[in-house]
Design a protein around this motif. Structure first.
Motif, PDB file in Angstrom:
ATOM      1  N   PHE A 243     -10.569 -18.625  22.835  1.00 37.31           N
ATOM      2  CA  PHE A 243      -9.713 -18.906  21.715  1.00 37.31           C
ATOM      3  C   PHE A 243      -8.827 -17.843  21.155  1.00 37.31           C
ATOM      4  N   VAL A 244      -7.704 -18.181  20.761  1.00 36.77           N
ATOM      5  CA  VAL A 244      -6.764 -17.260  20.168  1.00 36.77           C
ATOM      6  C   VAL A 244      -6.597 -17.882  18.609  1.00 36.77           C
ATOM      7  N   GLY A 245      -6.349 -16.795  17.722  1.00 41.76           N
ATOM      8  CA  GLY A 245      -6.086 -17.110  16.477  1.00 41.76           C
ATOM      9  C   GLY A 245      -4.525 -16.923  16.065  1.00 41.76           C
ATOM     10  N   ALA A 246      -4.273 -17.391  14.916  1.00 41.76           N
ATOM     11  CA  ALA A 246      -2.898 -17.106  14.529  1.00 41.76           C
ATOM     12  C   ALA A 246      -2.959 -16.202  13.124  1.00 41.76           C
ATOM     13  N   PRO A 247      -2.434 -15.067  13.035  1.00 39.42           N
ATOM     14  CA  PRO A 247      -2.099 -14.126  14.133  1.00 39.42           C
ATOM     15  C   PRO A 247      -3.375 -13.595  14.826  1.00 39.42           C
ATOM     16  N   PRO A 248      -3.191 -13.469  16.212  1.00 43.71           N
ATOM     17  CA  PRO A 248      -4.362 -13.345  16.923  1.00 43.71           C
ATOM     18  C   PRO A 248      -4.817 -11.645  16.885  1.00 43.71           C
ATOM     19  N   GLY A 249      -6.058 -11.513  17.326  1.00 45.22           N
ATOM     20  CA  GLY A 249      -6.757  -9.985  17.142  1.00 45.22           C
ATOM     21  C   GLY A 249      -6.023  -8.987  17.887  1.00 45.22           C
ATOM     22  N   GLN A 250      -5.361  -9.309  18.734  1.00 44.72           N
ATOM     23  CA  GLN A 250      -4.820  -8.264  19.772  1.00 44.72           C
ATOM     24  C   GLN A 250      -3.616  -8.787  20.421  1.00 44.72           C
ATOM     25  N   ALA A 251      -2.833  -8.150  21.084  1.00 47.38           N
ATOM     26  CA  ALA A 251      -1.564  -8.519  21.925  1.00 47.38           C
ATOM     27  C   ALA A 251      -2.100  -9.366  23.100  1.00 47.38           C
ATOM     28  N   LEU A 252      -1.897 -10.641  22.960  1.00 50.40           N
ATOM     29  CA  LEU A 252      -2.312 -11.493  24.078  1.00 50.40           C
ATOM     30  C   LEU A 252      -1.559 -11.260  25.448  1.00 50.40           C
ATOM     31  N   VAL A 253      -0.223 -11.222  25.233  1.00 50.11           N
ATOM     32  CA  VAL A 253       0.677 -10.671  26.499  1.00 50.11           C
ATOM     33  C   VAL A 253       1.719  -9.584  25.852  1.00 50.11           C
ATOM     34  N   VAL A 254       1.886  -8.653  26.809  1.00 46.45           N
ATOM     35  CA  VAL A 254       2.742  -7.315  26.415  1.00 46.45           C
ATOM     36  C   VAL A 254       3.802  -7.610  27.313  1.00 46.45           C
ATOM     37  N   LEU A 255       5.079  -7.695  26.574  1.00 48.62           N
ATOM     38  CA  LEU A 255       6.192  -7.922  27.581  1.00 48.62           C
ATOM     39  C   LEU A 255       7.215  -6.884  27.150  1.00 48.62           C
TER      40      LEU A 255
END
Length: 365
Positions: A243-255
């Motif tokens: 489960f991901v929130g908005a805003p998420p607790g951490q960087a889901l993907v680093v690009l």
């Protein structure tokens, strides 16, 4: 004999201790062999240097991708190290509820369009003959009432009809006329079709349902997170089922775009007066000071921030503030990784009051 032994033992012991003391003193005075460190410390290439710790980052900086909406991840579409283009899907959230809502909105749009089409197609051809027949019937009834009233008037002159009957037939004629007027108005209204404001309301309803449908479609699109720029996936911190929130607790993907790497150098606030934008700069990798990285000045972020990138030095202060300067690495042939730390050296030979071409972003008072 005991006395003789005692006279020999005590001098022998003293002589042995003396020899031991001499040997110890001689060894202590022997210079220790200097051992070389496993890694040579970095050396400043300039006579007058502003030094700072730096960290390698992507040209676009390290973009921490988040999620527009909260939800459960159903699919992760990229892997670490994969190159992606702008708009490439990275991961998707569960969209079943949104798709069900989409079908409801599509049905609402269809219903609103059907209502507008019904109003625009009025009058129906099969509705006109019955209304016209009612009008003709009312006119025929009125003609009969008028004929009866005229007959009653003639008979009234001969006193063959009472006054009450004459008034009753006169009122019947007026009622018949009103029935004809009502039937004609109904026929004209049906023949004119739907009212303009009714069509406007129906058209507004169509636009309203279309907007709601578009909103749901956009929400479904937002459930698929896409790459904002061309780059490389540096880190993936999300898995299907999470489960991901908005805003998420951490960087889901680093690009980030790693075609051209940058170095973010932290300059201590005490060294800021000696720093000169555009001055020659060089950096060495932690663990391999023999590798020299030529740096080209890009920009200064003119907001002094608390220091976050620590070097581990015992004398390092953690409550200091630093000026962050961005350099690009000119010799890109070496193997570098985003997040790798370097020691940066900036030439401070000239006075800090000298401003190179392009000027410094600082403000002089």
């Amino acid at each position: 004999m005991f006395r003789t032994l005692r006279k020999l033992i005590l001098p022998g012991a003293a002589l042995g201790l003396l020899i031991f003391a001499v040997i110890h003193v001689v060894r202590a005075q022997t210079p220790a062999v200097k051992s070389r460190p496993p890694v040579e410390p970095p050396r400043a290439p300039f006579a007058n240097t502003v030094a700072g710790s730096g960290i390698v980052e992507a040209r676009t900086e390290n973009i921490s991708i988040g999620s527009h909406l909260p939800g459960v991840v159903t699919e992760v579409l990229v892997r670490v190290g994969e190159k992606v283009d702008k708009g490439t899907p990275l991961f998707r959230l569960d969209d079943r509820a949104m798709k069900a809502n989409l079908r409801v909105m599509q049905a609402n749009v269809a219903a609103a369009k059907a209502e507008l089409s019904r109003l625009e197609s009025l009058p129906r051809p099969e509705e006109l003959p019955p209304a016209e027949a009612k009008l003709l019937e009312a006119e025929a009834n009125l003609a009969e009432l008028i004929s009866n009233y005229e007959r009653a008037q003639r008979l009234g002159k001969e006193n063959a009809v009472t006054e009450q009957e004459l008034v009753k037939r006169k009122q019947g004629v007026e009622a018949g006329r009103q029935q004809v007027a009502g039937a004609k108005a109904s026929f004209d209204l049906l023949k004119a079709g739907s009212w303009g404001p009714e069509k406007a309301i129906a058209q507004a309803k169509v636009e309203q349902t279309r907007a709601a449908l578009e909103q749901v479609q956009i929400e479904i699109e937002r459930l698929t997170v896409t790459a904002p720029v061309d780059g490389e996936v540096l880190q993936v911190n999300v898995r299907p089922g999470e489960f991901v929130g908005a805003p998420p607790g951490q960087a889901l993907v680093v690009l980030g775009n790693v075609q051209l790497l940058h170095v973010r150098v932290d300059i201590d606030e005490h060294d800021i007066p000696r720093f000169r934008p555009g001055a020659p700069a060089q950096a060495t990798l932690r663990g391999d000071p023999s590798l020299k990285l030529n740096l080209a000045f890009e920009r200064v972020e003119p907001y002094v921030v608390p220091k976050k990138s620590l070097t581990g030095d015992n004398t390092e202060r953690v409550d200091t503030r630093v000026l962050q300067v961005i350099y690009s690495i000119e010799n890109q042939g070496c193997t570098l990784y985003v997040g790798q730390q370097v020691d940066a050296f900036i030439d401070a030979a000239r006075s800090a009051t000298e401003t190179p071409a392009g000027g410094a972003p600082g403000k002089s008072l």
